[in-house]
Design an enzyme around this catalytic site. Structure first.
Site, PDB file in Angstrom:
ATOM      1  N   ARG A 140      -0.486  -0.595  -8.780  1.00  0.00           N
ATOM      2  CA  ARG A 140      -1.894  -0.308  -8.501  1.00  0.00           C
ATOM      3  C   ARG A 140      -2.033   1.212  -8.451  1.00  0.00           C
ATOM      4  O   ARG A 140      -1.494   1.879  -7.565  1.00  0.00           O
ATOM      5  CB  ARG A 140      -2.302  -0.898  -7.165  1.00  0.00           C
ATOM      6  CG  ARG A 140      -3.728  -0.537  -6.779  1.00  0.00           C
ATOM      7  CD  ARG A 140      -3.867  -0.416  -5.278  1.00  0.00           C
ATOM      8  NE  ARG A 140      -3.790  -1.693  -4.626  1.00  0.00           N
ATOM      9  CZ  ARG A 140      -3.417  -1.832  -3.343  1.00  0.00           C
ATOM     10  NH1 ARG A 140      -3.087  -0.808  -2.607  1.00  0.00           N
ATOM     11  NH2 ARG A 140      -3.384  -3.026  -2.805  1.00  0.00           N
ATOM     12  N   LYS A 194     -10.425  17.854  -7.858  1.00  0.00           N
ATOM     13  CA  LYS A 194     -10.669  16.484  -8.331  1.00  0.00           C
ATOM     14  C   LYS A 194     -10.359  16.356  -9.838  1.00  0.00           C
ATOM     15  O   LYS A 194      -9.796  15.361 -10.276  1.00  0.00           O
ATOM     16  CB  LYS A 194     -12.132  16.132  -8.024  1.00  0.00           C
ATOM     17  CG  LYS A 194     -12.568  14.774  -8.521  1.00  0.00           C
ATOM     18  CD  LYS A 194     -13.983  14.470  -8.061  1.00  0.00           C
ATOM     19  CE  LYS A 194     -14.708  13.487  -8.973  1.00  0.00           C
ATOM     20  NZ  LYS A 194     -14.008  12.265  -9.310  1.00  0.00           N
ATOM     21  N   THR A 221      -9.825   1.997  -8.614  1.00  0.00           N
ATOM     22  CA  THR A 221     -10.752   3.137  -8.553  1.00  0.00           C
ATOM     23  C   THR A 221     -12.194   2.668  -8.739  1.00  0.00           C
ATOM     24  O   THR A 221     -12.433   1.635  -9.372  1.00  0.00           O
ATOM     25  CB  THR A 221     -10.416   4.198  -9.637  1.00  0.00           C
ATOM     26  OG1 THR A 221     -11.352   5.281  -9.546  1.00  0.00           O
ATOM     27  CG2 THR A 221     -10.457   3.638 -11.053  1.00  0.00           C
ATOM     28  N   GLN A 272      -0.119   7.030  -6.231  1.00  0.00           N
ATOM     29  CA  GLN A 272      -1.290   7.906  -6.047  1.00  0.00           C
ATOM     30  C   GLN A 272      -1.305   9.039  -7.082  1.00  0.00           C
ATOM     31  O   GLN A 272      -0.356   9.829  -7.158  1.00  0.00           O
ATOM     32  CB  GLN A 272      -1.247   8.511  -4.643  1.00  0.00           C
ATOM     33  CG  GLN A 272      -1.317   7.454  -3.537  1.00  0.00           C
ATOM     34  CD  GLN A 272      -0.643   7.907  -2.259  1.00  0.00           C
ATOM     35  OE1 GLN A 272       0.400   8.558  -2.307  1.00  0.00           O
ATOM     36  NE2 GLN A 272      -1.220   7.557  -1.119  1.00  0.00           N
ATOM     37  N   ARG A 296     -12.759   6.267   4.316  1.00  0.00           N
ATOM     38  CA  ARG A 296     -13.878   5.850   3.437  1.00  0.00           C
ATOM     39  C   ARG A 296     -15.009   6.877   3.521  1.00  0.00           C
ATOM     40  O   ARG A 296     -15.652   7.203   2.542  1.00  0.00           O
ATOM     41  CB  ARG A 296     -14.419   4.466   3.829  1.00  0.00           C
ATOM     42  CG  ARG A 296     -13.425   3.326   3.759  1.00  0.00           C
ATOM     43  CD  ARG A 296     -12.929   2.979   2.361  1.00  0.00           C
ATOM     44  NE  ARG A 296     -11.934   3.834   1.768  1.00  0.00           N
ATOM     45  CZ  ARG A 296     -10.619   3.765   1.994  1.00  0.00           C
ATOM     46  NH1 ARG A 296     -10.135   2.879   2.805  1.00  0.00           N
ATOM     47  NH2 ARG A 296      -9.791   4.587   1.386  1.00  0.00           N
ATOM     48  N   LYS A 330      -6.344   7.133  -6.741  1.00  0.00           N
ATOM     49  CA  LYS A 330      -6.363   8.609  -6.733  1.00  0.00           C
ATOM     50  C   LYS A 330      -5.605   9.147  -5.533  1.00  0.00           C
ATOM     51  O   LYS A 330      -4.920  10.151  -5.610  1.00  0.00           O
ATOM     52  CB  LYS A 330      -7.800   9.116  -6.715  1.00  0.00           C
ATOM     53  CG  LYS A 330      -8.523   8.872  -8.040  1.00  0.00           C
ATOM     54  CD  LYS A 330      -9.824   9.659  -8.136  1.00  0.00           C
ATOM     55  CE  LYS A 330     -10.596   9.262  -9.381  1.00  0.00           C
ATOM     56  NZ  LYS A 330     -11.901   9.952  -9.474  1.00  0.00           N
ATOM     57  N   ASP A 346       0.842  -1.200   0.000  1.00  0.00           N
ATOM     58  CA  ASP A 346       0.000   0.000   0.000  1.00  0.00           C
ATOM     59  C   ASP A 346       0.877   1.250   0.000  1.00  0.00           C
ATOM     60  O   ASP A 346       2.016   1.217   0.435  1.00  0.00           O
ATOM     61  CB  ASP A 346      -0.842   0.053   1.287  1.00  0.00           C
ATOM     62  CG  ASP A 346      -1.992  -0.943   1.279  1.00  0.00           C
ATOM     63  OD1 ASP A 346      -2.225  -1.605   0.260  1.00  0.00           O
ATOM     64  OD2 ASP A 346      -2.663  -1.037   2.324  1.00  0.00           O
TER      65      ASP A 346
HETATM   66  C1  FAD Z   1      -8.164  -1.513  -4.463  1.00  0.00           C
HETATM   67  C2  FAD Z   1      -7.862  -0.170  -3.858  1.00  0.00           C
HETATM   68  C3  FAD Z   1      -6.691   0.020  -3.158  1.00  0.00           C
HETATM   69  C4  FAD Z   1      -6.401   1.269  -2.596  1.00  0.00           C
HETATM   70  N1  FAD Z   1      -5.184   1.467  -1.996  1.00  0.00           N
HETATM   71  C5  FAD Z   1      -4.835   2.716  -1.626  1.00  0.00           C
HETATM   72  C6  FAD Z   1      -3.538   2.992  -1.129  1.00  0.00           C
HETATM   73  O1  FAD Z   1      -2.681   2.097  -0.992  1.00  0.00           O
HETATM   74  N2  FAD Z   1      -3.234   4.278  -0.818  1.00  0.00           N
HETATM   75  C7  FAD Z   1      -4.144   5.305  -0.949  1.00  0.00           C
HETATM   76  O2  FAD Z   1      -3.806   6.466  -0.694  1.00  0.00           O
HETATM   77  N3  FAD Z   1      -5.387   5.045  -1.374  1.00  0.00           N
HETATM   78  C8  FAD Z   1      -5.760   3.796  -1.719  1.00  0.00           C
HETATM   79  N4  FAD Z   1      -7.026   3.567  -2.171  1.00  0.00           N
HETATM   80  C9  FAD Z   1      -8.075   4.615  -2.040  1.00  0.00           C
HETATM   81  C10 FAD Z   1      -8.050   5.604  -3.198  1.00  0.00           C
HETATM   82  O3  FAD Z   1      -6.916   6.429  -3.121  1.00  0.00           O
HETATM   83  C11 FAD Z   1      -9.298   6.503  -3.165  1.00  0.00           C
HETATM   84  O4  FAD Z   1      -9.316   7.238  -1.977  1.00  0.00           O
HETATM   85  C12 FAD Z   1     -10.613   5.750  -3.290  1.00  0.00           C
HETATM   86  O5  FAD Z   1     -10.517   4.704  -4.193  1.00  0.00           O
HETATM   87  C13 FAD Z   1     -11.757   6.711  -3.737  1.00  0.00           C
HETATM   88  O6  FAD Z   1     -11.453   7.269  -4.976  1.00  0.00           O
HETATM   89  P1  FAD Z   1     -12.032   6.736  -6.376  1.00  0.00           P
HETATM   90  O7  FAD Z   1     -10.879   6.412  -7.256  1.00  0.00           O
HETATM   91  O8  FAD Z   1     -12.955   5.627  -6.168  1.00  0.00           O
HETATM   92  O9  FAD Z   1     -12.681   7.994  -7.055  1.00  0.00           O
HETATM   93  P2  FAD Z   1     -13.775   9.026  -6.534  1.00  0.00           P
HETATM   94  O10 FAD Z   1     -13.813  10.092  -7.571  1.00  0.00           O
HETATM   95  O11 FAD Z   1     -13.484   9.416  -5.121  1.00  0.00           O
HETATM   96  O12 FAD Z   1     -15.090   8.186  -6.540  1.00  0.00           O
HETATM   97  C14 FAD Z   1     -15.732   7.749  -7.741  1.00  0.00           C
HETATM   98  C15 FAD Z   1     -17.103   7.216  -7.359  1.00  0.00           C
HETATM   99  O13 FAD Z   1     -16.960   6.007  -6.619  1.00  0.00           O
HETATM  100  C16 FAD Z   1     -17.868   5.961  -5.527  1.00  0.00           C
HETATM  101  N5  FAD Z   1     -17.120   5.959  -4.247  1.00  0.00           N
HETATM  102  C17 FAD Z   1     -15.816   6.266  -4.043  1.00  0.00           C
HETATM  103  N6  FAD Z   1     -15.473   6.127  -2.737  1.00  0.00           N
HETATM  104  C18 FAD Z   1     -16.602   5.743  -2.100  1.00  0.00           C
HETATM  105  C19 FAD Z   1     -16.916   5.432  -0.744  1.00  0.00           C
HETATM  106  N7  FAD Z   1     -15.980   5.478   0.223  1.00  0.00           N
HETATM  107  N8  FAD Z   1     -18.181   5.073  -0.447  1.00  0.00           N
HETATM  108  C20 FAD Z   1     -19.134   4.983  -1.409  1.00  0.00           C
HETATM  109  N9  FAD Z   1     -18.900   5.246  -2.722  1.00  0.00           N
HETATM  110  C21 FAD Z   1     -17.666   5.629  -3.066  1.00  0.00           C
HETATM  111  C22 FAD Z   1     -18.755   7.171  -5.637  1.00  0.00           C
HETATM  112  O14 FAD Z   1     -19.860   6.830  -6.377  1.00  0.00           O
HETATM  113  C23 FAD Z   1     -17.891   8.159  -6.420  1.00  0.00           C
HETATM  114  O15 FAD Z   1     -18.642   9.067  -7.123  1.00  0.00           O
HETATM  115  C24 FAD Z   1      -7.339   2.328  -2.729  1.00  0.00           C
HETATM  116  C25 FAD Z   1      -8.515   2.132  -3.437  1.00  0.00           C
HETATM  117  C26 FAD Z   1      -8.785   0.907  -4.016  1.00  0.00           C
HETATM  118  C27 FAD Z   1     -10.052   0.750  -4.777  1.00  0.00           C
END
Ligand code: FAD
Length: 308
Positions: free
Chosen positions: A182, A199, A228, A161, A291, A185, A132
């Protein structure tokens, strides 16, 4: 960054609030939306339920900067046990670990040794270890750690990221290693000096990094994972991969447990490689607040749980 997101990310660092929330039944109920349970067996049962839907999984035990509370040997041994259970149950389940769980704060050398033990066991059991990425103060040390591990192990990947200004250069630095990356965002509260505030800027950098990763994958030089829930971005990158005639074994889409489950199933049905990251463990407070910060509307779910 929105006021609500900022407030939730600040709250994620409060030990007082962590103690209050983790003891409250309503909060434990609310957290179930994103986590099937606190025990390893809860995560593995969820993985077994997803496998028939062709959704692979990744498990991670929650906890960060745990030095002093849990020692690194205990964390390493827990994950070694987890790898053994995954192999015994023949689950399509990989492992993801935060470097600070394995002591990155206190000793980079020890952290590399503990991660090395996990990478070795992952390789021996036909599994895969993901590293991570935590907040920006850890990026340099985490990339060093990945380079050290990658020198000896093939079944190891790292998270990058898209919200960080530095990430295109980091990707350039890692590409000669033919890495598994991986791309996410980014989940932490970062200062404007290191990360995009808007964003749309993060999204634009995500797409551009994702396209570079697909180009590298086509040359056999990277294995991209799009971590994502942003279906516009997923559709755009999967569409590009298809137009490049890159078959579905050359990249994957990863999402979190409990988020966009219908899209996970739809992608899997269309033949895209999909994995769902399942968290478990009792140290869930900071992770849960991140989250909530990603979608402040989730706070209403907590409020509703309090009155349920
Ligand atoms: C497999 C995986 C591993 C990850 N590992 C890391 C890591 O090691 N380090 C790190 O900094 N981050 C990590 N993240 C988190 C990531 O950085 C984002 O904070 C997270 O994925 C939300 O961003 P998004 O890309 O989904 O886009 P966004 O633009 O935030 O969301 C897109 C859409 O997805 C849905 N959504 C997103 N989040 C949520 C939520 N919490 N609850 C409900 N609906 C939601 C909504 O409909 C939103 O409109 C990881 C995420 C995933 C999926």
């Amino acid at each position: 960054m929105s006021v609500a997101r900022n407030a939730l990310l600040r709250a994620s660092k409060s030990p007082w609030l962590a103690r209050q929330m983790t003891q409250r039944a309503f909060a434990r109920r609310a957290v179930r939306k994103f986590m099937p349970g606190e025990k390893l067996s809860d995560a593995l049962d969820a993985a077994a339920r997803l496998a028939p839907q062709r959704i692979g999984t990744i498990i991670t035990r929650l906890g960060e900067t745990l030095t002093g509370e849990r020692n690194t040997a205990e964390v390493r041994d827990h994950y070694l046990l987890a790898l053994g259970e995954v192999a015994a149950k023949t689950l399509p389940t990989q492992l993801s670990v935060k470097p600070t769980q394995l002591g990155l704060d206190t000793s980079a050398k020890q952290c590399a040794a503990e991660m090395g033990a996990l990478a070795e066991r992952a390789e021996a059991t036909g599994n895969f270890l993901w590293i991570d990425m935590e907040d920006s103060s850890y990026v340099e040390r985490t990339l060093d750690l990945f380079e050290t591990l990658r020198a000896h192990h093939t079944k190891v990947g790292v998270c990058l990221q898209a919200y960080l200004f530095r990430t295109p250069k980091d990707l350039e630095r890692l590409l000669p290693l033919k890495p598994a990356i991986r791309l996410v965002k980014g989940a932490y509260a970062e200062p404007a000096s290191v990360a995009f505030r808007a964003k749309r800027d993060t999204d634009a950098q995500y797409v551009s990094l994702g396209e570079s990763l697909l180009d590298a994958s086509a040359r056999g030089n990277a294995f991209p994972v799009f971590g994502t829930h942003d279906m516009n971005i997923v559709n755009r990158l999967v569409g590009r991969a298809t137009s490049m005639q890159l078959d579905a074994t050359h990249y994957e889409v990863h999402m979190l447990y409990g988020i966009r489950s219908a899209d996970q199933r739809a992608l899997a049905e269309r033949g895209t490689g999909v994995r769902c990251l399942i968290s478990y463990g009792d140290n869930w407070f900071p992770w849960y607040m991140r989250r909530l910060a990603e979608r402040p509307a989730n706070v209403w779910f907590v409020v509703k749980s309090a009155f349920a």
